[in-house]
Design an enzyme around this catalytic site. Structure first.
Site, PDB file in Angstrom:
ATOM      1  N   LYS A  23       0.845  -1.221   0.000  1.00 41.57           N
ATOM      2  CA  LYS A  23       0.000   0.000   0.000  1.00 41.57           C
ATOM      3  C   LYS A  23       0.864   1.250   0.000  1.00 41.57           C
ATOM      4  O   LYS A  23       0.482   2.260  -0.594  1.00 41.57           O
ATOM      5  CB  LYS A  23      -0.912  -0.005   1.229  1.00 41.57           C
ATOM      6  CG  LYS A  23      -1.468   1.357   1.568  1.00 41.57           C
ATOM      7  CD  LYS A  23      -2.041   1.420   2.965  1.00 41.57           C
ATOM      8  CE  LYS A  23      -2.210   2.850   3.439  1.00 41.57           C
ATOM      9  NZ  LYS A  23      -1.026   3.464   4.012  1.00 41.57           N
ATOM     10  N   ASN A  24       2.005   1.193   0.647  1.00 39.48           N
ATOM     11  CA  ASN A  24       2.818   2.406   0.741  1.00 39.48           C
ATOM     12  C   ASN A  24       3.819   2.561  -0.407  1.00 39.48           C
ATOM     13  O   ASN A  24       4.679   3.430  -0.366  1.00 39.48           O
ATOM     14  CB  ASN A  24       3.498   2.488   2.115  1.00 39.48           C
ATOM     15  CG  ASN A  24       2.476   2.803   3.198  1.00 39.48           C
ATOM     16  OD1 ASN A  24       1.331   3.138   2.883  1.00 39.48           O
ATOM     17  ND2 ASN A  24       2.864   2.687   4.449  1.00 39.48           N
ATOM     18  N   CYS A 120      -4.595   8.833   8.080  1.00 40.46           N
ATOM     19  CA  CYS A 120      -4.981   8.315   9.393  1.00 40.46           C
ATOM     20  C   CYS A 120      -4.811   9.371  10.467  1.00 40.46           C
ATOM     21  O   CYS A 120      -3.901  10.186  10.409  1.00 40.46           O
ATOM     22  CB  CYS A 120      -4.147   7.088   9.724  1.00 40.46           C
ATOM     23  SG  CYS A 120      -4.719   5.658   8.821  1.00 40.46           S
ATOM     24  N   ARG A 125       0.337  15.188  11.504  1.00 41.97           N
ATOM     25  CA  ARG A 125       0.719  14.858  10.132  1.00 41.97           C
ATOM     26  C   ARG A 125       0.829  16.097   9.249  1.00 41.97           C
ATOM     27  O   ARG A 125       0.123  16.234   8.240  1.00 41.97           O
ATOM     28  CB  ARG A 125      -0.219  13.807   9.535  1.00 41.97           C
ATOM     29  CG  ARG A 125      -0.250  12.555  10.380  1.00 41.97           C
ATOM     30  CD  ARG A 125      -0.771  11.367   9.654  1.00 41.97           C
ATOM     31  NE  ARG A 125       0.171  10.824   8.674  1.00 41.97           N
ATOM     32  CZ  ARG A 125      -0.121   9.860   7.836  1.00 41.97           C
ATOM     33  NH1 ARG A 125      -1.307   9.327   7.847  1.00 41.97           N
ATOM     34  NH2 ARG A 125       0.773   9.406   6.989  1.00 41.97           N
ATOM     35  N   ASP A 309       4.255   1.169  11.747  1.00 39.99           N
ATOM     36  CA  ASP A 309       3.017   0.505  11.300  1.00 39.99           C
ATOM     37  C   ASP A 309       2.923  -0.951  11.779  1.00 39.99           C
ATOM     38  O   ASP A 309       1.877  -1.574  11.664  1.00 39.99           O
ATOM     39  CB  ASP A 309       2.929   0.564   9.774  1.00 39.99           C
ATOM     40  CG  ASP A 309       3.073   1.977   9.264  1.00 39.99           C
ATOM     41  OD1 ASP A 309       2.171   2.782   9.522  1.00 39.99           O
ATOM     42  OD2 ASP A 309       4.114   2.293   8.662  1.00 39.99           O
ATOM     43  N   ARG A 417      -8.772   0.495   3.264  1.00 36.49           N
ATOM     44  CA  ARG A 417      -7.754   1.391   2.682  1.00 36.49           C
ATOM     45  C   ARG A 417      -6.428   0.662   2.478  1.00 36.49           C
ATOM     46  O   ARG A 417      -5.660   1.017   1.585  1.00 36.49           O
ATOM     47  CB  ARG A 417      -7.499   2.569   3.626  1.00 36.49           C
ATOM     48  CG  ARG A 417      -8.431   3.719   3.457  1.00 36.49           C
ATOM     49  CD  ARG A 417      -7.893   4.942   4.181  1.00 36.49           C
ATOM     50  NE  ARG A 417      -6.539   5.228   3.797  1.00 36.49           N
ATOM     51  CZ  ARG A 417      -5.621   5.774   4.609  1.00 36.49           C
ATOM     52  NH1 ARG A 417      -5.922   6.091   5.835  1.00 36.49           N
ATOM     53  NH2 ARG A 417      -4.399   6.001   4.175  1.00 36.49           N
TER      54      ARG A 417
HETATM   55  N1  EPU Z   1       6.387  15.024   9.256  1.00 41.38           N
HETATM   56  C1  EPU Z   1       6.444  16.386   9.454  1.00 41.38           C
HETATM   57  N2  EPU Z   1       6.292  17.216   8.364  1.00 41.38           N
HETATM   58  C2  EPU Z   1       6.096  16.728   7.104  1.00 41.38           C
HETATM   59  C3  EPU Z   1       6.068  15.317   6.901  1.00 41.38           C
HETATM   60  C4  EPU Z   1       6.214  14.485   8.011  1.00 41.38           C
HETATM   61  O1  EPU Z   1       6.605  16.848  10.585  1.00 41.38           O
HETATM   62  O2  EPU Z   1       5.969  17.524   6.153  1.00 41.38           O
HETATM   63  C5  EPU Z   1       6.520  14.111  10.423  1.00 41.38           C
HETATM   64  C6  EPU Z   1       5.232  13.314  10.627  1.00 41.38           C
HETATM   65  O3  EPU Z   1       4.272  14.065  11.363  1.00 41.38           O
HETATM   66  C7  EPU Z   1       5.720  12.096  11.371  1.00 41.38           C
HETATM   67  C8  EPU Z   1       7.120  11.874  10.761  1.00 41.38           C
HETATM   68  O4  EPU Z   1       7.494  13.119  10.149  1.00 41.38           O
HETATM   69  O5  EPU Z   1       5.837  12.364  12.744  1.00 41.38           O
HETATM   70  C9  EPU Z   1       7.214  10.782   9.743  1.00 41.38           C
HETATM   71  O6  EPU Z   1       6.266  10.980   8.717  1.00 41.38           O
HETATM   72  P1  EPU Z   1       6.533  10.474   7.231  1.00 41.38           P
HETATM   73  O7  EPU Z   1       6.558  11.652   6.331  1.00 41.38           O
HETATM   74  O8  EPU Z   1       7.698   9.550   7.239  1.00 41.38           O
HETATM   75  O9  EPU Z   1       5.209   9.653   6.959  1.00 41.38           O
HETATM   76  P2  EPU Z   1       4.282   9.646   5.665  1.00 41.38           P
HETATM   77  O10 EPU Z   1       5.096   9.689   4.440  1.00 41.38           O
HETATM   78  O11 EPU Z   1       3.191  10.642   5.829  1.00 41.38           O
HETATM   79  C10 EPU Z   1       4.311   7.074   5.319  1.00 41.38           C
HETATM   80  C11 EPU Z   1       3.284   5.991   5.317  1.00 41.38           C
HETATM   81  C12 EPU Z   1       2.780   5.769   6.727  1.00 41.38           C
HETATM   82  C13 EPU Z   1       3.971   5.369   7.589  1.00 41.38           C
HETATM   83  C14 EPU Z   1       5.058   6.444   7.514  1.00 41.38           C
HETATM   84  C15 EPU Z   1       6.312   6.058   8.275  1.00 41.38           C
HETATM   85  C16 EPU Z   1       2.252   6.235   3.186  1.00 41.38           C
HETATM   86  C17 EPU Z   1       1.059   6.606   2.385  1.00 41.38           C
HETATM   87  N3  EPU Z   1       2.165   6.393   4.486  1.00 41.38           N
HETATM   88  O12 EPU Z   1       3.636   8.230   5.803  1.00 41.38           O
HETATM   89  O13 EPU Z   1       1.901   4.676   6.665  1.00 41.38           O
HETATM   90  O14 EPU Z   1       3.546   5.208   8.915  1.00 41.38           O
HETATM   91  O15 EPU Z   1       5.408   6.697   6.152  1.00 41.38           O
HETATM   92  O16 EPU Z   1       6.860   4.862   7.779  1.00 41.38           O
HETATM   93  O17 EPU Z   1       3.255   5.778   2.636  1.00 41.38           O
HETATM   94  C18 EPU Z   1       0.053   3.390   7.264  1.00 41.38           C
HETATM   95  O18 EPU Z   1       0.351   2.661   6.304  1.00 41.38           O
HETATM   96  O19 EPU Z   1      -0.849   3.101   8.097  1.00 41.38           O
HETATM   97  C19 EPU Z   1       0.754   4.654   7.441  1.00 41.38           C
HETATM   98  C20 EPU Z   1       0.354   5.609   8.273  1.00 41.38           C
END
Ligand code: EPU
Length: 438
Positions: A23-24, A120, A125, A309, A417
């Site tokens: 999914k990711n 989520c 976020r 996750d 999802r």
């Molecule tokens: N963060 C910021 N600012 C930003 C982006 C991120 O402060 O602009 C912070 C976030 O709030 C968090 C940390 O950085 O505390 C890490 O966030 P990251 O950007 O790595 O997460 P993401 O890209 O939004 C993806 C996965 C998540 C998974 C995370 C970490 C997808 C669609 N989502 O999210 O997956 O937990 O990486 O591995 O790829 C899930 O599958 O249930 C899920 C939430």
């Protein structure tokens, strides 16, 4: 449509299920197709809601997406067009994917729009890293009442970028701006396997991307990219979720398609808890040992650490271990909300604001509840539960399947999802439940 499951728990899950593409990774791979001058083919695509959301968003922008229903997508970006803001808003659903469309759309059309983003509910976020990255590449960012509008009439140019935290999404944002002119250097990059698979796709398209050992990624801008032909890596979060379900319910599950290399850290933890593993070419068998499970101390982290996750399903299994386990969540500030339902089911879980791990994390000085102490073993009792988010929701399903009695779980459509055909898989594993749609 809202769905509910009535689950009769206390039955060990046993049997074989299959996981497909991650999914990711899959939604990002679909977005990458926008960068190609020719069509792309993506295989091993699961039937999950996030794929539908990205299909809708790409279609709005003129990309012809053909899904053969068997896991193969054909994506043709030859007629990319501007989309109406209101239409983007309506199709974004609960997804954060629209932010990743920005780089490719700025290259192709010179402008992009993103509505207020969902995803989520596991913390604030924010998207500040994404916006900073795009500004570094030369995009002009304007906040409107309805969302954020960006423009780059002269395209994007390469830049030196350093992330304050190895964010998966912000790293992907940089990678998807791979057509930026000149050189790009990214420091503090995330290096999750899903990111490596995205880099593999971009390389197939003609990109020149070098990953160094110290979280530094170099990109040499190229004039044009072609389409790709790729089979998505397997979903290591779904595979680990079923592994935890086997432990929590006292079961034995063969997860076809689970890959060892991407799951090393989870497999070590699973074994430390006392679970039995049989690692094969075509998948991994996860089973309860039949004797008491052991407590552990675990800290979530970016790759190669223990994934955030994987945390939620594992916590349910830890309620069945004899002794005190400690879990320190260092990626999201608010990812223990799901434990309140487990407490109502009889789990002994205390939440703390302190860093209860060996490494103080960036949430230590703030007021976030981000550590948990789980004392087991506790018998779980059936309860009525409303699913809060994707991983928390799957964890509630596992808890209900482990608990004696009949639980009523509402809002389970959220689980679609990220978990393909999960009710069919539960049936294959011998779970006893009824589905109601309203
Ligand atoms: N963060 C910021 N600012 C930003 C982006 C991120 O402060 O602009 C912070 C976030 O709030 C968090 C940390 O950085 O505390 C890490 O966030 P990251 O950007 O790595 O997460 P993401 O890209 O939004 C993806 C996965 C998540 C998974 C995370 C970490 C997808 C669609 N989502 O999210 O997956 O937990 O990486 O591995 O790829 C899930 O599958 O249930 C899920 C939430």
């Amino acid at each position: 449509m809202s769905s509910a499951l009535t689950i009769t728990g206390g039955v060990p899950l046993q049997g074989t299920i299959k996981v497909r593409g991650a999914k990711n990774l899959v939604p990002k791979a679909m977005v990458a197709a926008l960068l190609g001058a020719t069509p792309s083919t993506l295989r091993n695509v699961p039937h999950i809601k996030d794929v539908q959301v990205v299909t809708d968003l790409l279609s709005l922008h003129g990309v012809a997406v053909d899904n053969d229903g068997q896991g193969k997508l054909h994506l043709d970006p030859s007629n990319v067009v501007r989309a109406q803001h209101a239409d983007i808003d309506a199709h974004a659903g609960d997804s954060r994917i629209p932010i990743l469309l920005c780089g490719p759309l700025l290259h192709t059309l010179g402008e992009a729009f993103i509505p207020d983003l969902g995803g989520c509910k596991i913390g604030d976020r924010p998207i500040n890293y994404h916006l900073d990255v795009l500004r570094h590449f030369g995009a002009k960012v304007e906040k409107l009442d309805s969302g954020i509008r960006m423009s780059a009439p002269n395209g994007l140019h390469g830049a030196k970028v350093e992330l304050p935290y190895p964010s998966v999404g912000a790293t992907e944002q940089v990678l998807l701006a791979t057509r930026a002119r000149g050189r790009t250097e990214l420091r503090g990059a995330a290096t999750e396997p899903e990111i490596m698979d995205l880099i593999a796709i971009l390389q197939k398209m003609g990109a020149i991307i070098t990953v160094q050992t110290d979280r530094v990624i170099h990109i040499e801008g190229v004039e044009s990219l072609s389409g790709y032909n790729h089979s998505a890596m397997s979903d290591r979060i779904e595979a680990a979720s079923w592994g935890s379900a086997a432990l929590a319910t006292g079961g034995d599950i063969f997860v076809e398609g689970a890959t060892q290399a991407d799951m090393m850290t989870f497999l070590n933890t699973f074994r430390k808890v006392g679970g039995d593993l049989d690692i094969r070419e075509d998948g991994i068998r996860f089973s309860h040992p039949g004797t008491a499970l052991k407590p552990i101390v675990v800290e979530t982290d970016v790759h190669p650490g223990f994934m955030t996750d994987w945390q939620q399903p594992l916590v349910v299994a830890l309620t069945q271990a004899e002794g005190v386990s400690i879990v320190h969540e260092t990626v999201y500030e608010n990812r223990f909300g799901f434990t309140h339902a487990l407490q109502r089911m009889g789990a002994n879980i205390q939440l703390h604001r302190d860093c209860l791990g060996s490494t103080p994390c960036r949430f230590g000085q703030s007021n976030y509840v981000h550590s948990a102490i789980i004392s087991g073993r506790t018998e779980l009792r059936a309860q009525d539960i409303h699913v809060p988010d994707l991983r928390g929701g799957f964890s509630h399903l596992i808890a209900a399947l482990s608990a004696e009695g009949v639980s009523h779980v509402t809002g389970v459509e959220l689980i679609e999802r990220g978990y393909e055909h999960f009710t069919t898989k539960l049936e294959a594993l011998g779970a006893t439940f009824d589905v109601a749609n309203s």
